[in-house]
Write an enzyme that holds these catalytic residues in place. Structure first.
Site, short mmCIF file in Angstrom:
data_model
loop_
_atom_site.label_atom_id
_atom_site.label_comp_id
_atom_site.label_asym_id
_atom_site.label_seq_id
_atom_site.Cartn_x
_atom_site.Cartn_y
_atom_site.Cartn_z
N ARG A 1 -5.35 12.57 -3.68
CA ARG A 1 -4.97 11.15 -3.78
C ARG A 1 -4.85 10.75 -5.24
O ARG A 1 -5.43 11.38 -6.13
CB ARG A 1 -6.05 10.25 -3.13
N TYR B 1 -2.26 -1.00 10.60
CA TYR B 1 -2.51 -1.57 9.26
C TYR B 1 -1.30 -1.35 8.36
O TYR B 1 -0.79 -2.28 7.73
CB TYR B 1 -3.76 -0.94 8.62
N ASP C 1 -4.15 11.37 8.21
CA ASP C 1 -4.23 11.61 6.76
C ASP C 1 -3.08 12.49 6.27
O ASP C 1 -2.73 13.48 6.91
CB ASP C 1 -5.55 12.32 6.40
N SER D 1 0.83 -1.20 0.00
CA SER D 1 0.00 0.00 0.00
C SER D 1 0.86 1.25 0.00
O SER D 1 1.94 1.27 0.60
CB SER D 1 -0.85 -0.05 1.27
N LYS E 1 1.78 -3.90 6.46
CA LYS E 1 2.24 -3.93 5.06
C LYS E 1 3.75 -3.74 5.02
O LYS E 1 4.47 -4.43 4.31
CB LYS E 1 1.55 -2.83 4.25
P1 NAD Z 1 -11.21 -6.74 0.55
O1 NAD Z 1 -11.48 -6.70 2.00
O2 NAD Z 1 -12.32 -6.47 -0.39
O3 NAD Z 1 -10.55 -8.14 0.15
C1 NAD Z 1 -9.80 -8.92 1.06
C2 NAD Z 1 -10.33 -10.34 0.98
O4 NAD Z 1 -9.61 -11.16 1.91
C3 NAD Z 1 -11.82 -10.44 1.36
O5 NAD Z 1 -12.48 -11.18 0.36
C4 NAD Z 1 -11.81 -11.18 2.70
O6 NAD Z 1 -12.96 -11.95 2.89
C5 NAD Z 1 -10.54 -12.00 2.58
N1 NAD Z 1 -9.94 -12.34 3.88
C6 NAD Z 1 -9.76 -11.53 4.95
N2 NAD Z 1 -9.16 -12.20 5.94
C7 NAD Z 1 -8.95 -13.47 5.49
C8 NAD Z 1 -8.37 -14.63 6.05
N3 NAD Z 1 -7.89 -14.64 7.30
N4 NAD Z 1 -8.32 -15.75 5.31
C9 NAD Z 1 -8.82 -15.77 4.05
N5 NAD Z 1 -9.39 -14.71 3.47
C10 NAD Z 1 -9.44 -13.56 4.18
O7 NAD Z 1 -9.98 -5.74 0.27
P2 NAD Z 1 -9.40 -5.19 -1.10
O8 NAD Z 1 -9.72 -3.75 -1.17
O9 NAD Z 1 -9.76 -6.09 -2.21
O10 NAD Z 1 -7.84 -5.30 -0.77
C11 NAD Z 1 -7.08 -6.43 -1.14
C12 NAD Z 1 -5.68 -6.27 -0.59
O11 NAD Z 1 -5.11 -5.05 -1.08
C13 NAD Z 1 -5.60 -6.19 0.93
O12 NAD Z 1 -4.46 -6.87 1.35
C14 NAD Z 1 -5.47 -4.71 1.19
O13 NAD Z 1 -4.80 -4.44 2.40
C15 NAD Z 1 -4.64 -4.26 -0.01
N6 NAD Z 1 -4.82 -2.83 -0.33
C16 NAD Z 1 -6.07 -2.34 -0.55
C17 NAD Z 1 -6.24 -0.99 -0.82
C18 NAD Z 1 -7.62 -0.41 -1.01
O14 NAD Z 1 -7.75 0.84 -0.94
N7 NAD Z 1 -8.64 -1.18 -1.30
C19 NAD Z 1 -5.13 -0.14 -0.90
C20 NAD Z 1 -3.86 -0.68 -0.70
C21 NAD Z 1 -3.71 -2.04 -0.42
N1 UFG Z 2 -12.18 11.47 2.83
C1 UFG Z 2 -13.17 12.38 3.17
N2 UFG Z 2 -14.35 11.88 3.65
C2 UFG Z 2 -14.59 10.54 3.79
C3 UFG Z 2 -13.57 9.63 3.44
C4 UFG Z 2 -12.37 10.13 2.97
O1 UFG Z 2 -12.98 13.58 3.04
O2 UFG Z 2 -15.68 10.16 4.25
C5 UFG Z 2 -10.91 12.00 2.27
C6 UFG Z 2 -9.69 11.64 3.11
O3 UFG Z 2 -9.47 12.60 4.11
C7 UFG Z 2 -8.60 11.62 2.02
C8 UFG Z 2 -9.33 11.13 0.76
O4 UFG Z 2 -10.70 11.39 1.01
O5 UFG Z 2 -8.13 12.93 1.78
C9 UFG Z 2 -9.14 9.64 0.49
O6 UFG Z 2 -9.46 8.91 1.66
P1 UFG Z 2 -9.68 7.32 1.64
O7 UFG Z 2 -10.08 6.90 3.00
O8 UFG Z 2 -10.59 6.95 0.52
O9 UFG Z 2 -8.24 6.77 1.24
P2 UFG Z 2 -6.84 6.91 1.97
O10 UFG Z 2 -5.91 7.58 1.00
O11 UFG Z 2 -6.95 7.51 3.31
O12 UFG Z 2 -6.41 5.39 2.19
C10 UFG Z 2 -6.62 4.38 1.20
C11 UFG Z 2 -6.87 3.05 1.89
C12 UFG Z 2 -5.63 2.54 2.55
C13 UFG Z 2 -4.53 2.50 1.56
C14 UFG Z 2 -4.32 3.86 0.93
C15 UFG Z 2 -3.29 3.75 -0.15
O13 UFG Z 2 -7.89 3.17 2.89
O14 UFG Z 2 -5.85 1.24 3.02
O15 UFG Z 2 -5.53 4.31 0.35
O16 UFG Z 2 -2.90 5.03 -0.54
F1 UFG Z 2 -3.39 2.12 2.17
#
Ligand code: NAD
Ligand code: UFG
Length: 339
Positions: free
Chosen positions: A230, A148, A294, A124, A152
């Site tokens: 972002r 969190y 943030d 991330s 990572k």
């Molecule tokens: P998500 O929660 O939709 O997907 C994660 C999946 O893992 C889910 O289907 C959940 O049921 C499964 N899971 C959770 N714990 C488990 C376990 N113990 N065993 C088996 N399965 C399990 O999340 P996502 O947005 O698809 O993210 C996928 C990956 O990418 C995650 O590792 C997350 O940290 C990383 N990531 C996501 C974002 C984002 O903004 N979505 C940003 C950066 C990194």
């Molecule tokens: N924000 C608002 N209102 C909301 C939600 C978010 O104003 O209700 C703003 C936040 O302050 C930020 C922007 O929108 O400025 C994006 O926020 P997000 O929560 O959508 O995303 P983040 O960048 O904080 O974090 C996300 C994921 C993390 C990941 C990261 C990677 O939540 O898990 O992106 O850059 F690690």
């Protein structure tokens, strides 16, 4: 040959499964449905005409992992499974360190036992330090502000040490920026449980009438309009990045860390305005205090992804909002419709 996709029923995992199946790459999903719906499987089948194999279980279950590797011809793992809510991780650090770190170590150990030593890991942009300046390149300073992000960061270190100890491992660490949007079919998308933590699902739920208004967390940042900036990336672009990483893995020297983003930052108010345009719905908002932890801005230098993977994003912010709205309006309550 099969790819094991842990967390393949989740938001990014399901879109990546579609990309893999489109290219006739066989796969098996391992997911415990902690944050996903089993209905995803039907939807993936509708889009691709193929139903992925599924193993329901936990990545911390060593016996199950050994069985999965013994019973399938797995050549590589794409590891999405884990927990991802920053705020929850502050309240429940042991849960996050347990699932994310213990889960990953158990997965890597099972892979090692089975002789499967290729992995793509979901990291991330949140591992970049508040001290580093945008655009973040892969060698920008890292440092975290919540459990969190530390999970990572620590898993990146574990993978680095693993590769140092045994160079048979091929490892690609992908640092995602902000994945949004949905498959253009509107059949799969992001379906957070409870009140969304992230901007796009919140905006989409306001537009569809599930929530009254958006809280904008701060308008006094040193950014052009004062709101947080972002690097939003369409989840289908992100999914394609995984397929490219898988295809190029063999040619890469061993362990690579690669940003996946567009390289372009958008502010909260720009997102709100793009979403209103795409949906034709108003998104009322009010300015709230800044959210703890943030960054003012977070966007990447995407050069390495282009150079090593040939990866370039195709979708614009407008496309992301259109596809997010298409998913939200067709599935106002996500996968589970209320009674
Ligand atoms: P998500 O929660 O939709 O997907 C994660 C999946 O893992 C889910 O289907 C959940 O049921 C499964 N899971 C959770 N714990 C488990 C376990 N113990 N065993 C088996 N399965 C399990 O999340 P996502 O947005 O698809 O993210 C996928 C990956 O990418 C995650 O590792 C997350 O940290 C990383 N990531 C996501 C974002 C984002 O903004 N979505 C940003 C950066 C990194
Ligand atoms: N924000 C608002 N209102 C909301 C939600 C978010 O104003 O209700 C703003 C936040 O302050 C930020 C922007 O929108 O400025 C994006 O926020 P997000 O929560 O959508 O995303 P983040 O960048 O904080 O974090 C996300 C994921 C993390 C990941 C990261 C990677 O939540 O898990 O992106 O850059 F690690």
């Amino acid at each position: 040959m099969q790819i094991l996709v842990t967390g393949g029923a989740g938001f990014i995992g399901s879109h990546t499964c579609v990309e893999l199946l489109k290219r006739n790459i066989d796969l098996i999903i391992l997911d415990n449905f902690y944050n996903a719906s089993p209905k995803v499987l039907d939807r993936i089948e509708t889009i691709t005409g193929k139903r992925p194999a599924l193993c329901v279980g936990d990545i911390r279950d060593e016996a199950l992992l050994d069985t999965v590797f013994a019973e399938n011809d797995i050549s590589a793992v794409i590891h999405f499974a884990g927990l991802k809510a920053v705020g929850e991780s502050v309240e429940k650090p042991l849960l996050y360190y347990g699932v994310n770190i213990e889960g990953t170590v158990k997965l890597l150990s099972a892979m090692d036992r089975a002789g499967v030593r290729k992995i793509i890991f979901s990291s991330s942009a949140s591992v970049y330090s508040d001290e580093a300046a945008c655009p973040f390149s892969e060698d920008s300073l890292t440092g975290c502000t919540n459990p969190y992000s530390w999970t990572k960061w620590m898993i990146e270190q574990i993978l680095t040490d693993l590769h140092r100890a045994d160079d048979r491992w091929k490892i690609v660490i992908l640092r995602y920026f902000n994945p949004i949007g949905a498959h253009p079919s509107g059949l799969i998308g992001e379906d957070p449980k409870g009140i969304p933590n992230n901007l796009l699902p919140y905006v989409a739920q306001v537009a569809v009438g599930r929530r009254e208004k958006l809280g904008v967390f701060g308008n006094d940042y040193p950014t052009p309009d004062g709101t947080g900036v972002r690097d939003y990336i369409h989840v289908c672009d992100l999914a394609r990045g995984h397929v490219l990483a898988l295809e190029k893995m063999e040619e890469l020297p061993g362990l690579e860390i690669i940003n996946l983003g567009t390289g372009k930052g958008s502010s909260v108010l720009e997102v709100v305005s793009a979403f209103e345009k795409a949906s034709g719905k108003p998104v009322p908002y009010e300015i709230k205090p800044r959210r703890a932890g943030d960054k003012p801005e977070c966007y990447c230098d995407p050069e390495k992804a282009k150079r090593l993977l040939g990866f370039e994003t195709e979708y614009s912010l407008e496309d992301m909002c259109r596809d997010s709205w298409n998913w939200q309006s067709k599935n106002p309550f996500g996968y589970e419709q209320p009674e």
